[in-house]
Scaffold this active site. Structure first.
Site, PDB file in Angstrom:
ATOM      1  N   GLU A   1       0.893  -1.174   0.000  1.00 11.47           N
ATOM      2  CA  GLU A   1       0.000   0.000   0.000  1.00 11.47           C
ATOM      3  C   GLU A   1       0.921   1.211   0.000  1.00 11.47           C
ATOM      4  OE1 GLU A   1      -3.089  -0.207  -0.372  1.00 11.47           O
ATOM      5  OE2 GLU A   1      -3.739  -2.133   0.429  1.00 11.47           O
TER       6      GLU A   1
ATOM      7  N   CYS B   1      -2.592   8.899   2.875  1.00 17.48           N
ATOM      8  CA  CYS B   1      -2.287   8.432   1.519  1.00 17.48           C
ATOM      9  C   CYS B   1      -3.422   8.753   0.549  1.00 17.48           C
ATOM     10  CB  CYS B   1      -2.002   6.941   1.537  1.00 17.48           C
ATOM     11  SG  CYS B   1      -3.309   6.016   2.337  1.00 17.48           S
TER      12      CYS B   1
END
Ligand code: NDP
Length: 477
Positions: free
Chosen positions: A246, A280
């Site tokens: 990720e 993010c």
């Protein structure tokens, strides 16, 4: 001062070298805790403990594993105040947000407790044979996580890992290891066999690298920067390990001419500035239709100026400091670069003034107009509270601009027209598309990136699959 040790084989331990480091509060740089710092040798001990625990945990029934995971969730909730306070002290986020993060990590454990029971396998009949397809735990997992959501992002890994029957060694971020370590301690205290859950502190280039390179780990689950992910993928290749990555994002936010402009501005402000933009899936670039640019920008600037900034331990604060001096410096550089290239400073752009802000890494939410793709804020991941805005004429142009990046984690569209929403959602290159919402995270649905934003998916049943191997048993008839 608070002391944080590592957790190896069910026991809190110092490192073999005895090395310690001080963790400082980003709101005032006061020392908060003394942390044990491990090395490659400590990582090896933890991996060996996880390997010894693997046959015990993987052969524990799914029902029993579920009971322990639910007990772990309860224990995390019971200790939430203490864990959240550590999180605010080491990371800077407001206490109310820290508490939400800890509580949501308990929900992740509850979800996977049940999801682990639903891994049923398959039965396939052929003319001369029968096939049974089993899913079995992949083995020891290395769980490596960043500092922006150190508890939640670890829970996304710990939950499915344990539910699948794997054991693990976690490596929390060096500069924010306190809350993550307490989280794993709570999970371990809920009744796991010794060695099933381990935590090693230390530098990514040393402890993290050992977890990736050592053949004991069969699975690497990583959240962090794209560059680190690239390194991990290359080195995991030596033993063909399973990897979930990720990575970074550069998320576009498209406001169409028919959107509810006020709702869009509120959503953009919240997702661009909360956690000081250190998310993010933060809103990194805003594309607004020319027709509604003026009222949208006005509403966004108002929102940006409404946030109360301060020490995260104060009860009424919306935004704490940035995590580090380096992070704030990068944000300053990106803003300066944009202004040099012709952006207009509409709000923020500097640290707030006053004695309360002098020692911490504070920065005002920043809105930039007249942005374009020559600017670093529009191309790189700033990981700071900056919302640059660019106008567009047609939806095709907006989608083209939104996809003009090597990242592909999240993208947002605000529109009241279903056809526009679906066209945009189909055309955008990202793992998560938010339509009239500013968050693409849902515990039951897959989360992950396209392109250089990652590999594999977390959450939902996809999260569990990442810790399972497939086995085909063929039975002659
Ligand atoms: P880093 O990649 O620098 O670090 C993440 C973790 O990896 C840390 O624990 C770090 O240790 C460790 N690490 C560093 N080098 C290595 C190595 N060679 N081998 C193994 N482990 C290593 O990321 P940041 O902590 O700076 O976090 C911010 C980044 O995380 C942003 O790019 C952000 O986009 C991304 N992120 C992605 C999310 C997603 O779901 N896609 C969610 C949240 C963040 P140490 O702390 O010691 O350096």
């Amino acid at each position: 001062m608070y002391q944080s040790q590592m957790l190896i084989n069910g026991v809190q331990v110092s490192s073999l070298s005895g090395k310690v480091e001080i963790i400082r509060n980003p709101a005032n740089q006061e020392p908060v805790a003394e942390v044990t710092v491990g090395s490659r040798q400590d990582a090896c001990l933890a991996l060996e403990a996880a390997r010894r625990a693997f046959p015990i945990w993987s052969l524990t029934s799914r029902q029993e594993r579920a009971k322990i995971l639910h007990a772990a969730a309860d224990l995390v909730r019971h200790r939430a105040e203490q864990i959240a306070r550590l999180l605010t002290l080491e990371q800077g986020k407001p206490l109310k947000n820290a508490k939400m993060e800890v509580l949501s990590s308990a929900d992740v454990l509850d979800f996977y407790a049940e999801e682990g029971k639903r891994d049923f396998g398959e039965w396939i009949s052929s003319s001369h044979s029968r096939s049974i397809v089993l899913r079995q735990p992949v083995g020891v997992a290395a769980l490596i996580t960043p500092w922006n959501f150190p508890v939640d992002l670890l829970a996304w890994k710990v939950g499915p890992c344990l539910a699948a029957g794997c054991t693990f060694v976690a490596k929390p971020p060096s500069l924010a290891p306190l809350a993550a370590t307490e989280f794993v301690r709570a999970v371990s205290d809920a009744g796991l066999p010794a060695g099933a859950a381990n935590v090693v502190h230390g530098a990514g280039g040393e402890v993290g690298a050992e977890l990736v390179e050592n053949p004991i780990s069969r699975k690497i689950a990583f959240t962090g920067e794209t560059e680190t992910g690239r390194w991990i993928m290359a080195h995991a290749a030596a033993h063909i390990k399973r990897v979930s990555l990720e990575l970074g994002g550069q998320s576009p936010f498209i406001v169409c001419a028919d959107a509810d402009v006020k709702a869009a501005a509120a959503a953009a402000a919240q997702r661009a500035f909360s956690n000081m933009g250190q998310i993010c899936i933060s809103v990194n670039r805003i594309y607004v239709a020319e027709e509604v640019a003026e009222p949208f920008i006005e509403a966004l600037v108002k929102r940006a100026e409404r946030f109360k900034i301060g020490d995260g331990l104060q009860p009424d604060v919306d935004l704490g400091p940035m995590f580090s001096g380096a992070q704030r410096e990068k944000t300053r550089e990106h803003v300066a670069d944009a202004l040099e290239k012709g952006a207009a400073l509409l709000s923020g752009g500097q640290e707030p003034e006053g004695e309360d802000y002098e020692k911490g890494y504070f920065f005002r939410p920043t809105v930039l107009g007249e942005a374009d793709h020559s600017m670093r804020v529009m191309r790189e991941e700033t990981f700071g509270p900056v919302a640059p805005i660019m106008k567009f004429k047609t939806l095709e142009e907006a989608i083209h601009l939104a996809n003009d990046t090597e990242y592909g984690l999240a993208a947002y569209v605000f529109t009241n027209d279903l056809k526009t929403a679906l066209c945009a959602a189909e055309g955008l290159e990202a793992g998560g598309i938010g339509i009239n919402v500013n968050n693409v995270v849902d515990l039951q649905a897959p989360f992950g990136g396209w392109k250089e934003s990652g590999l594999g998916r977390e959450l939902g049943h996809y999260g569990l699959e990442a810790y399972l191997e497939t086995k085909h048993i063929r039975l002659g008839m």
